[in-house]
Design a protein around this motif. Structure first.
Motif, PDB file in Angstrom:
ATOM      1  N   THR A 109      -0.442  11.803  -5.441  1.00  0.00           N
ATOM      2  CA  THR A 109       0.885  11.310  -6.015  1.00  0.00           C
ATOM      3  C   THR A 109       1.604  10.185  -6.320  1.00  0.00           C
ATOM      4  O   THR A 109       2.322  10.394  -7.230  1.00  0.00           O
ATOM      5  CB  THR A 109       2.007  12.292  -4.976  1.00  0.00           C
ATOM      6  OG1 THR A 109       1.758  11.518  -3.715  1.00  0.00           O
ATOM      7  CG2 THR A 109       1.597  13.622  -4.610  1.00  0.00           C
ATOM      8  N   ASN A 110       0.641   9.191  -5.830  1.00  0.00           N
ATOM      9  CA  ASN A 110       1.246   7.962  -6.152  1.00  0.00           C
ATOM     10  C   ASN A 110       0.925   7.472  -7.648  1.00  0.00           C
ATOM     11  O   ASN A 110      -0.443   7.663  -7.891  1.00  0.00           O
ATOM     12  CB  ASN A 110       0.736   6.860  -5.411  1.00  0.00           C
ATOM     13  CG  ASN A 110       0.791   5.525  -5.661  1.00  0.00           C
ATOM     14  OD1 ASN A 110       0.857   4.956  -6.677  1.00  0.00           O
ATOM     15  ND2 ASN A 110       1.637   4.673  -4.494  1.00  0.00           N
ATOM     16  N   PRO A 111       1.764   7.375  -8.417  1.00  0.00           N
ATOM     17  CA  PRO A 111       1.741   7.046  -9.899  1.00  0.00           C
ATOM     18  C   PRO A 111       0.688   6.003 -10.223  1.00  0.00           C
ATOM     19  O   PRO A 111      -0.205   6.299 -11.279  1.00  0.00           O
ATOM     20  CB  PRO A 111       2.895   6.850 -10.507  1.00  0.00           C
ATOM     21  CG  PRO A 111       4.203   7.361  -9.604  1.00  0.00           C
ATOM     22  CD  PRO A 111       3.250   7.305  -8.382  1.00  0.00           C
ATOM     23  N   GLU A 112       0.490   4.881  -9.505  1.00  0.00           N
ATOM     24  CA  GLU A 112      -0.406   3.867  -9.629  1.00  0.00           C
ATOM     25  C   GLU A 112      -1.712   4.289  -9.220  1.00  0.00           C
ATOM     26  O   GLU A 112      -2.771   3.819 -10.233  1.00  0.00           O
ATOM     27  CB  GLU A 112       0.024   2.612  -9.074  1.00  0.00           C
ATOM     28  CG  GLU A 112       1.320   2.000  -9.806  1.00  0.00           C
ATOM     29  CD  GLU A 112       2.338   1.946  -8.597  1.00  0.00           C
ATOM     30  OE1 GLU A 112       2.193   2.022  -7.563  1.00  0.00           O
ATOM     31  OE2 GLU A 112       3.592   1.627  -9.320  1.00  0.00           O
ATOM     32  N   GLU A 113      -1.848   4.857  -8.136  1.00  0.00           N
ATOM     33  CA  GLU A 113      -3.130   5.239  -7.689  1.00  0.00           C
ATOM     34  C   GLU A 113      -3.736   6.365  -8.689  1.00  0.00           C
ATOM     35  O   GLU A 113      -5.001   6.264  -8.819  1.00  0.00           O
ATOM     36  CB  GLU A 113      -3.074   6.040  -6.368  1.00  0.00           C
ATOM     37  CG  GLU A 113      -2.695   4.858  -5.269  1.00  0.00           C
ATOM     38  CD  GLU A 113      -2.857   5.209  -3.820  1.00  0.00           C
ATOM     39  OE1 GLU A 113      -2.971   6.486  -3.722  1.00  0.00           O
ATOM     40  OE2 GLU A 113      -2.810   4.662  -2.814  1.00  0.00           O
ATOM     41  N   ARG A 114      -2.880   7.443  -9.120  1.00  0.00           N
ATOM     42  CA  ARG A 114      -3.479   8.211 -10.279  1.00  0.00           C
ATOM     43  C   ARG A 114      -3.789   7.697 -11.512  1.00  0.00           C
ATOM     44  O   ARG A 114      -4.811   8.113 -11.971  1.00  0.00           O
ATOM     45  CB  ARG A 114      -1.933   9.201 -10.337  1.00  0.00           C
ATOM     46  CG  ARG A 114      -2.476  10.764 -10.955  1.00  0.00           C
ATOM     47  CD  ARG A 114      -1.190  11.532 -10.883  1.00  0.00           C
ATOM     48  NE  ARG A 114      -1.263  12.644 -11.745  1.00  0.00           N
ATOM     49  CZ  ARG A 114      -1.891  13.736 -11.349  1.00  0.00           C
ATOM     50  NH1 ARG A 114      -2.408  13.900 -10.100  1.00  0.00           N
ATOM     51  NH2 ARG A 114      -1.999  14.785 -12.293  1.00  0.00           N
ATOM     52  N   ASP A 133      -9.235   6.691   1.087  1.00  0.00           N
ATOM     53  CA  ASP A 133      -8.389   5.872   0.429  1.00  0.00           C
ATOM     54  C   ASP A 133      -8.751   5.852  -1.328  1.00  0.00           C
ATOM     55  O   ASP A 133      -9.829   6.117  -1.386  1.00  0.00           O
ATOM     56  CB  ASP A 133      -7.805   4.755   0.810  1.00  0.00           C
ATOM     57  CG  ASP A 133      -8.850   3.529   0.861  1.00  0.00           C
ATOM     58  OD1 ASP A 133      -9.669   3.175  -0.105  1.00  0.00           O
ATOM     59  OD2 ASP A 133      -8.971   2.667   1.958  1.00  0.00           O
ATOM     60  N   THR A 134      -7.896   5.497  -2.008  1.00  0.00           N
ATOM     61  CA  THR A 134      -8.140   5.705  -3.515  1.00  0.00           C
ATOM     62  C   THR A 134      -9.233   4.683  -3.779  1.00  0.00           C
ATOM     63  O   THR A 134      -9.991   5.043  -4.790  1.00  0.00           O
ATOM     64  CB  THR A 134      -6.891   5.283  -4.071  1.00  0.00           C
ATOM     65  OG1 THR A 134      -5.914   6.512  -3.910  1.00  0.00           O
ATOM     66  CG2 THR A 134      -6.990   5.445  -5.680  1.00  0.00           C
TER      67      THR A 134
END
Length: 105
Positions: free
Chosen positions: A31-36, A84-85
Motif C-alpha cells: 500500500t505504500n506508494p514509494e514501495e509500490r 520487507d520490500t
C-alpha cells in the motif's frame, strides 16, 4: 530398462509461474506508494524474464538440471519469506536473473 530423466524444465516452469503469481499478489498488497513504485519496476522486469524463459522451458528436450531446480526452489522460498520490500526486491531480482539465464539456453 534405463531410468527416465525428470523433466526439470516443466517443474521449473511450474514453480516460476507460481512465483510470478506470488510476486503479483505481494505487489497488490503493498500500500505504500514509494514501495509500490520500487516493486513495480522489479515485478515488470521479472515478468519480462518469465515470458522469455517460458518459450525455452516449454520446448521439447530438457535443458535444465536438478541444480537449476534446486536454485529455483531457493529463489521461490526467498520470495515467499521476504519480510520487507527491500528483501522482496532483491529476491525478485535473483528470480529475473535466473530466468534470463534460462531464456538464452
Amino acid at each position: 530398462m534405463g531410468e527416465q530423466r525428470q523433466d526439470t524444465d516443466l517443474e521449473i516452469y511450474r514453480r516460476a509461474a507460481e512465483t510470478a503469481t506470488e510476486i503479483d499478489v505481494r505487489f497488490r498488497e503493498t500500500t505504500n506508494p514509494e514501495e509500490r513504485a520500487r516493486l513495480r519496476e522489479e515485478r515488470d522486469r521479472a515478468f519480462s524474464a518469465f515470458v522469455a524463459a517460458r518459450v525455452t522451458l516449454l520446448r521439447s528436450g530438457i535443458i535444465t538440471t536438478a541444480a537449476d531446480l534446486a536454485e529455483m526452489a531457493r529463489i521461490q522460498q526467498q520470495i515467499d519469506q521476504a519480510a520487507d520490500t527491500q528483501l522482496l526486491i532483491q529476491a525478485i531480482g535473483r528470480f529475473a536473473g535466473f530466468l534470463l539465464r534460462l531464456a538464452v539456453l
